[in-house]
Design a protein around this motif. Structure first.
Motif, PDB file in Angstrom:
ATOM      1  N   LEU A   1      51.253  43.794  42.037  1.00 55.70           N
ATOM      2  CA  LEU A   1      51.253  42.377  41.656  1.00 55.70           C
ATOM      3  C   LEU A   1      51.913  41.490  42.702  1.00 55.70           C
ATOM      4  O   LEU A   1      51.581  40.305  42.810  1.00 55.70           O
ATOM      5  CB  LEU A   1      51.941  42.218  40.302  1.00 55.70           C
ATOM      6  N   ARG A   2      52.807  42.049  43.481  1.00 55.17           N
ATOM      7  CA  ARG A   2      53.437  41.271  44.546  1.00 55.17           C
ATOM      8  C   ARG A   2      52.425  40.831  45.595  1.00 55.17           C
ATOM      9  O   ARG A   2      52.641  39.838  46.295  1.00 55.17           O
ATOM     10  CB  ARG A   2      54.551  42.089  45.204  1.00 55.17           C
ATOM     11  N   GLU A   3      51.317  41.560  45.714  1.00 53.35           N
ATOM     12  CA  GLU A   3      50.316  41.222  46.720  1.00 53.35           C
ATOM     13  C   GLU A   3      48.997  40.773  46.106  1.00 53.35           C
ATOM     14  O   GLU A   3      47.956  40.782  46.766  1.00 53.35           O
ATOM     15  CB  GLU A   3      50.087  42.427  47.646  1.00 53.35           C
ATOM     16  N   ARG A   4      49.011  40.359  44.857  1.00 52.51           N
ATOM     17  CA  ARG A   4      47.758  39.967  44.223  1.00 52.51           C
ATOM     18  C   ARG A   4      47.084  38.804  44.932  1.00 52.51           C
ATOM     19  O   ARG A   4      45.863  38.640  44.853  1.00 52.51           O
ATOM     20  CB  ARG A   4      47.983  39.632  42.752  1.00 52.51           C
ATOM     21  N   GLY A   5      47.868  37.992  45.657  1.00 50.35           N
ATOM     22  CA  GLY A   5      47.287  36.880  46.397  1.00 50.35           C
ATOM     23  C   GLY A   5      46.302  37.323  47.458  1.00 50.35           C
ATOM     24  O   GLY A   5      45.435  36.531  47.872  1.00 50.35           O
ATOM     25  N   LEU A   6      46.405  38.561  47.934  1.00 47.35           N
ATOM     26  CA  LEU A   6      45.434  39.079  48.893  1.00 47.35           C
ATOM     27  C   LEU A   6      44.030  39.088  48.308  1.00 47.35           C
ATOM     28  O   LEU A   6      43.040  38.991  49.042  1.00 47.35           O
ATOM     29  CB  LEU A   6      45.820  40.496  49.326  1.00 47.35           C
ATOM     30  N   LEU A   7      43.923  39.196  46.990  1.00 48.50           N
ATOM     31  CA  LEU A   7      42.630  39.137  46.314  1.00 48.50           C
ATOM     32  C   LEU A   7      42.314  37.731  45.834  1.00 48.50           C
ATOM     33  O   LEU A   7      41.238  37.186  46.090  1.00 48.50           O
ATOM     34  CB  LEU A   7      42.609  40.101  45.122  1.00 48.50           C
ATOM     35  N   THR A   8      43.249  37.132  45.128  1.00 49.16           N
ATOM     36  CA  THR A   8      42.955  35.868  44.450  1.00 49.16           C
ATOM     37  C   THR A   8      42.724  34.708  45.413  1.00 49.16           C
ATOM     38  O   THR A   8      42.150  33.689  45.023  1.00 49.16           O
ATOM     39  CB  THR A   8      44.091  35.506  43.479  1.00 49.16           C
ATOM     40  N   SER A   9      43.138  34.849  46.681  1.00 50.89           N
ATOM     41  CA  SER A   9      42.921  33.787  47.666  1.00 50.89           C
ATOM     42  C   SER A   9      41.630  33.956  48.452  1.00 50.89           C
ATOM     43  O   SER A   9      41.287  33.098  49.283  1.00 50.89           O
ATOM     44  CB  SER A   9      44.098  33.736  48.641  1.00 50.89           C
ATOM     45  N   LEU A  10      40.888  35.035  48.206  1.00 47.94           N
ATOM     46  CA  LEU A  10      39.661  35.270  48.947  1.00 47.94           C
ATOM     47  C   LEU A  10      38.561  34.295  48.521  1.00 47.94           C
ATOM     48  O   LEU A  10      38.473  33.926  47.349  1.00 47.94           O
ATOM     49  CB  LEU A  10      39.189  36.714  48.730  1.00 47.94           C
ATOM     50  N   PRO A  11      37.715  33.880  49.470  1.00 49.47           N
ATOM     51  CA  PRO A  11      36.649  32.924  49.125  1.00 49.47           C
ATOM     52  C   PRO A  11      35.664  33.524  48.123  1.00 49.47           C
ATOM     53  O   PRO A  11      35.196  34.651  48.288  1.00 49.47           O
ATOM     54  CB  PRO A  11      35.975  32.656  50.476  1.00 49.47           C
TER      55      PRO A  11
END
Length: 307
Positions: free
Chosen positions: A236-246
């Motif tokens: 969950l600490r790195e979920r932004g790697l997915l949620t920020s993808l176009p």
């Protein structure tokens, strides 16, 4: 018998066979059953702390996208010698994820006692369960191992029965976040067993990195996030790697809230008996079906419900 396990999945197998009391050495990542943590000495170490590095930094440190670099593990050969094991359990499936068979073989050549070295190389769900019998025969409990294998097979059959005849959601399972990596080997079979259609990887396949465009084109109904070696909180600490993808918000799975963070090390990354629990967890995730004990939030949680 004195057993050293250099693979978390092998430790799981030894415990499943009721021989945890014979373990005299383990890896720093062996964390089940919990009572081993204070009793059994550690004979491996990681080359760096995964807690302080990002997924990309970890990938670069072990050889980059080819997933063919050096092992993350180092083996304390002096400690191994002092433990004087009769049996050493290791693997030859992935040189990155554990001490390799060749490295262990070199280490034990200098030991006076000459322990037996058993390398486990499962690639499919059936292989994983067969490892119980392989280990059980070496440790003198073959009949017990065969009974346990049949019990685990029965649990998988129950998952299949409970999910039979239902619509099969299209599923992408992600085993690493940066670079993106689909989960192969036995995970596609876990998904199929639980009534899903696995995408981007085939049963038994040793996968390679995929592009984000591959995920977009697959249009999954469900996304499973289960990075190798990462418990859910670390993921969950790195979920932004997915949620920020176009295009993330346009995925069918995201629109319906079917993105799940799972406990990869416990139930999906390691080829041990707990992969059966992983299939039961997926029955809950894909079809809201209860197989075995109720699924807890620690085992599976929706990404959209966090943060």
């Amino acid at each position: 018998m004195r057993i050293v396990s250099l693979l978390p999945a092998a430790t799981d197998i030894v415990a499943e066979l009721g021989l945890a009391g014979d373990l005299v050495g383990r890896t720093h990542e062996c964390d089940w059953p919990p009572e081993l943590l204070s009793r059994v000495p550690v004979v491996t170490a990681a080359g760096f702390s995964a807690d302080t590095l990002s997924s990309r930094e970890i990938s670069d440190a072990v050889g980059g996208a080819a997933h063919s670099g050096s092992s993350l593990y180092t083996l304390d050969t002096e400690a191994l010698a002092e433990l004087a094991p009769d049996v050493v359990l290791t693997q030859d499936l992935c040189d990155v994820c554990a001490v390799s068979y060749s490295g262990v073989s070199q280490a034990v050549r200098v030991l006076e006692a000459g322990p037996r070295v058993l390398s486990l190389e499962p690639r499919t769900l059936g292989d994983v369960l067969d490892c119980l019998v392989t280990v059980g025969e070496l440790l003198g409990v073959r009949e017990r191992a065969e009974r346990r294998r049949e019990e685990l097979r029965a649990r998988l059959a129950e998952v299949r029965r409970l999910t039979a005849g239902r619509a099969r959601p299209r599923v992408v399972a992600i085993e690493w976040l940066d670079p993106l990596w689909p989960a192969g080997h036995w995970v596609p079979e876990q998904i199929a067993c639980a009534g899903g259609e696995p995408l981007l990887a085939s049963p038994g396949e040793h996968t390679k990195p995929m592009s984000w465009d591959d995920v977009i084109a697959a249009r999954p109904d469900t996304v499973l996030v289960l990075p190798c070696g990462f418990p859910p909180d670390r993921t969950l600490r790195e979920r932004g790697l997915l949620t920020s993808l176009p295009g993330w918000d346009e995925l069918p799975a995201v629109r319906t809230g079917d993105v799940w963070v799972l406990d990869g090390p416990a139930y999906f990354n390691r080829p041990g008996p707990r992969v059966v629990r992983g299939a039961e967890v997926l029955a809950h995730v894909l079809h809201a079906v209860r197989a075995g004990e109720s699924v807890t939030e620690a085992e599976a949680r929706r990404l959209g419900r966090v943060g």
